[in-house]
Design a protein around this motif. Structure first.
Motif, PDB file in Angstrom:
ATOM      1  N   THR A   1      59.075  46.266  32.122  1.00 31.55           N
ATOM      2  CA  THR A   1      59.947  46.990  31.099  1.00 31.55           C
ATOM      3  C   THR A   1      61.172  46.095  30.462  1.00 31.55           C
TER       4      THR A   1
ATOM      5  N   THR B   1      55.567  50.569  30.514  1.00 32.74           N
ATOM      6  CA  THR B   1      55.990  49.377  31.429  1.00 32.74           C
ATOM      7  C   THR B   1      55.053  48.138  31.039  1.00 32.74           C
TER       8      THR B   1
ATOM      9  N   ASN C   1      61.880  51.227  36.305  1.00 37.72           N
ATOM     10  CA  ASN C   1      61.663  51.242  34.666  1.00 37.72           C
ATOM     11  C   ASN C   1      63.137  51.611  34.023  1.00 37.72           C
TER      12      ASN C   1
END
Lengths: 254, 437
Positions: free
Chosen positions: B55, B432, B345
């Motif tokens: 990410t 991601t 994330n």
């Protein structure tokens, strides 16, 4: 020039420094004017705890710090921001018990934990550690979990093998809610205080250790301790606030 | 006591404010040089291609494509821990939780090197790789996840994990545990050892117990799940225990710390464990989730504390110990944010913004993060905990208003949350890695 300015700045704390542990009132009272040494007492705690209801703590004293002829008399743990500062204390009554303990404590919020050790001849040692308590939002208590009213299921763990003359590590636990007297039920009523007060250990019929629990001791009081290998019979005696006793005896055989 | 170790960058900022001397500014910026080559917008090296690292790589490129971003990840395929319990229960295939790096490379221009990062020199700003290559960075992101404390439980080391899998890093270990579960005879006990906090994915062990029970209910009706726990409380406990009673009756047994649940010795060859007070349990399948620490590269970089995790400045996730080294995901101390893929994330985006700002000479933005942990008690029974986090008093705290699924909800409600969980997985994997293997 900039370097030295920066260096100067680095020495200025950006936030409030912790109060001197020895000045904390219950500690000062215990020290009664004595100046504690800052080396020799090891306090083992995590820097961050995600559940303040049972924080594992280890405390060890280096006996080489003692003068000849002196012996360690007691070890005390305090929390600076708990509603009541006392966590637990250990009175060493015989040479058979080493100053090497683990237990579980309650921390109501982020704060300093202070350990103090006192010797028979009046010397003292101090150690402290900051613990940040972050209650995880994930914790949803199980409402149906039973709450005990009295002591149950005493447990004592002996090592699988005992070697002649070597220290013996023991673990003890008794189930008990350790009600502080400060907890409220859902309908706002205070739950009456109900604590296990002491765990006394006698080795070969002689008093060896007296553990004083407090409202800062985690539920189901747990104590890990170490005794000299030459000990034979161990008698553990827990006593609660109502005077009820639970007694367990173990033989150490080689 | 608040943290009384002032950070270098904070001090510099205070210095500038304190002096207020404009004439000093060029001098200060000259000596605070980042080692940034004048021709580029900056070089960022990211170690770890999981939820945090991948990410961060993508969002740095999205925020400023001129920045040179190199992602170092040993595996060509990444298997997510989220949804790996469904693989264990036979509800998904391993390839359903596999992700690759093609989109990061081809769409976002991230350089991806499949090697192990072996050492970091935070002074020289270099990372040494298993291939012998040395990478230079202006900013480093470590997102190494966890490593295990082998032998913290007597008898549980890497060799023992081949017999009694942890499956707490997804992939081969997931397959191994799945195969053992399938091979177990009806009537055998699935024994799981759960560590004390902190560890990766706080509700994960209890989701695993649930989904294993759902498999057993269908395929091995005489078998049970026994959870031996080193804690007295666990994530979403009330919801889990209610769901277990509803779905599985007595099939799942949980033994808490105070009831002698803490495993202290493992005999992987015999499939046996011993607890703190000497109780022995014989397993049909033994799943040991061992105590954990930050991924080993964080230790090599010298950014871990005595507990084995990485203290970070909460607003940027820059290490408290090493300048220009940012640590995100499970390895960092972000509590009360849990060690979850969702957290990593969210932290990846915040660290991307902080690095892009820092390379451009701007102050970092004031961040907020969110996290939701979905847990499946069966493929049609989902529960959640959701929170928003922000900075208060220079500390990361949960903002008011977060919460968990209600107790006593209807089956339709639980089914809806299970559907949201599947939607969440698709969305976060897309965000991601953007691509399936």
């Amino acid at each position: 020039m900039i370097r030295s300015l920066l260096a100067l700045l680095l020495t200025v704390p950006l936030s409030v420094l912790a109060a001197e542990p020895a000045q904390f009132a219950p500690v000062a009272q215990l020290l009664s004017g004595g100046v504690p040494l800052e080396h020799g007492l090891k306090l083992d705690l995590p820097s961050v705890s995600e559940d303040g209801s049972a924080v594992a703590v280890g405390i060890q004293f280096d006996s080489k710090q003692l003068q000849p002829g002196d012996r360690l008399a007691s070890v005390h743990l305090f929390a600076t921001e708990n509603p009541r500062p006392e966590l637990i204390s250990f009175r060493l009554l015989s040479e058979h018990v080493l100053a090497d303990f683990n237990t579980r404590i309650r921390l109501s919020e982020s704060q300093q934990v202070i350990a103090v050790a006192l010797s028979e001849q009046g010397h003292s040692w101090i150690s402290s550690k900051e613990v940040r308590v972050t209650i995880s939002g994930c914790l949803v208590p199980d409402a149906q979990q039973e709450t005990l009213a009295s002591m149950q299921d005493p447990r004592i763990a002996l090592p699988r093998r005992i070697k002649s003359g070597e220290p013996v590590e023991l673990r003890t636990l008794i189930k008990h809610p350790m009600e502080t007297g400060l907890r409220q039920t859902a309908d706002g009523k205070l739950v009456a205080q109900n604590l296990v007060q002491t765990l006394q250990l006698a080795i070969d019929k002689q008093p060896a250790l007296d553990v004083q629990f407090a409202s800062g001791t985690a539920a189901n009081p747990y104590v890990r301790l170490v005794v000299q290998g030459k000990s034979k019979e161990l008698e553990f005696r827990w006593q609660d606030q109502q005077g009820v006793e639970v007694i367990e005896v173990r033989q150490l055989s080689l | 006591m608040k943290n009384n170790k002032p950070s270098f960058s904070l001090s510099r900022r205070n210095l500038l404010k304190g002096l207020g001397a404009a004439s000093l500014l060029p001098l200060v910026s000259a000596c605070s040089s980042t080692g940034l080559s004048s021709s580029s917008a900056g070089r960022v090296v990211i170690v770890g291609g999981g939820f945090g690292g991948a990410t961060a790589a993508k969002y740095i490129k999205r925020f400023n494509p001129a920045i040179d971003v190199t992602l170092v990840e040993v595996n060509r395929t990444f298997h997510t821990c989220p949804f790996s319990n469904l693989v264990l229960a036979g509800q998904r295939k391993l390839e359903d939780i596999a992700h690759g790096y093609t989109e990061l490379k081809e769409v976002y221009g991230v350089k991806v090197i499949h090697a192990r990062a072996e050492d970091v020199d935070p002074i020289a700003h270099t990372v040494k790789l298993s291939t012998g290559t040395t990478l230079h960075y202006d900013r480093l992101v470590l997102s190494p996840g966890i490593d295990f404390r082998w032998n913290a439980i007597e008898g549980y080391d890497e060799a023992a994990a081949e017999l009694a899998p942890h499956a707490w890093k997804a992939g081969a270990q997931t397959t191994l545990l799945r195969n053992q579960l399938e091979a177990m005879e009806d009537g055998g006990t699935f024994v799981m050892s759960v560590p004390d906090n902190p560890f990766r994915c706080p509700p994960g062990p209890y989701e695993r117990a649930s989904l294993v029970a759902s498999y057993l209910a269908r395929h091995k009706p005489k078998s049970k799940v026994l959870i031996l726990d080193a804690k007295d409380n666990f994530s979403k406990q009330g919801l889990f225990t209610q769901g277990w009673r509803e779905l599985y009756g007595e099939r799942i047994e949980w033994v808490s710390l105070s009831n002698d649940g803490k495993v202290t010795r493992v005999d992987a060859a015999r499939g046996e464990v011993e607890t703190e007070f000497g109780t022995r349990h014989k397993a049909g399948v033994l799943n040991v989730i061992p105590p954990q620490k930050a991924g080993i590269i964080a230790e090599r970089a010298g950014v871990t504390n005595a507990d084995g995790w990485v203290p970070v400045k909460p607003n940027t996730f820059e290490s408290e110990q090493a300048k220009d080294v940012y640590v995100i995901g499970d390895a960092s101390i972000a509590a009360p944010m849990p060690k979850s893929g969702f957290s990593a994330n969210a932290q990846g985006k915040v660290v991307a913004a902080a690095i892009v700002a820092s390379l451009a000479g701007f102050e970092p933005v004031n961040p907020t993060w969110s996290n939701t942990c979905y847990s499946l008690l069966s493929p049609d029974y989902g529960i959640t905990v959701a929170d928003v986090y922000r900075i208060e008093d220079n500390k990361l705290v949960a903002a008011p208003g977060g919460g968990v699924s209600p107790l006593d909800a209807s089956p339709a409600f639980r089914k809806a949350e299970a559907d949201y969980a599947r939607g969440w997985y698709e969305a976060i994997a897309q965000d991601t890695w953007g691509t399936r293997y």
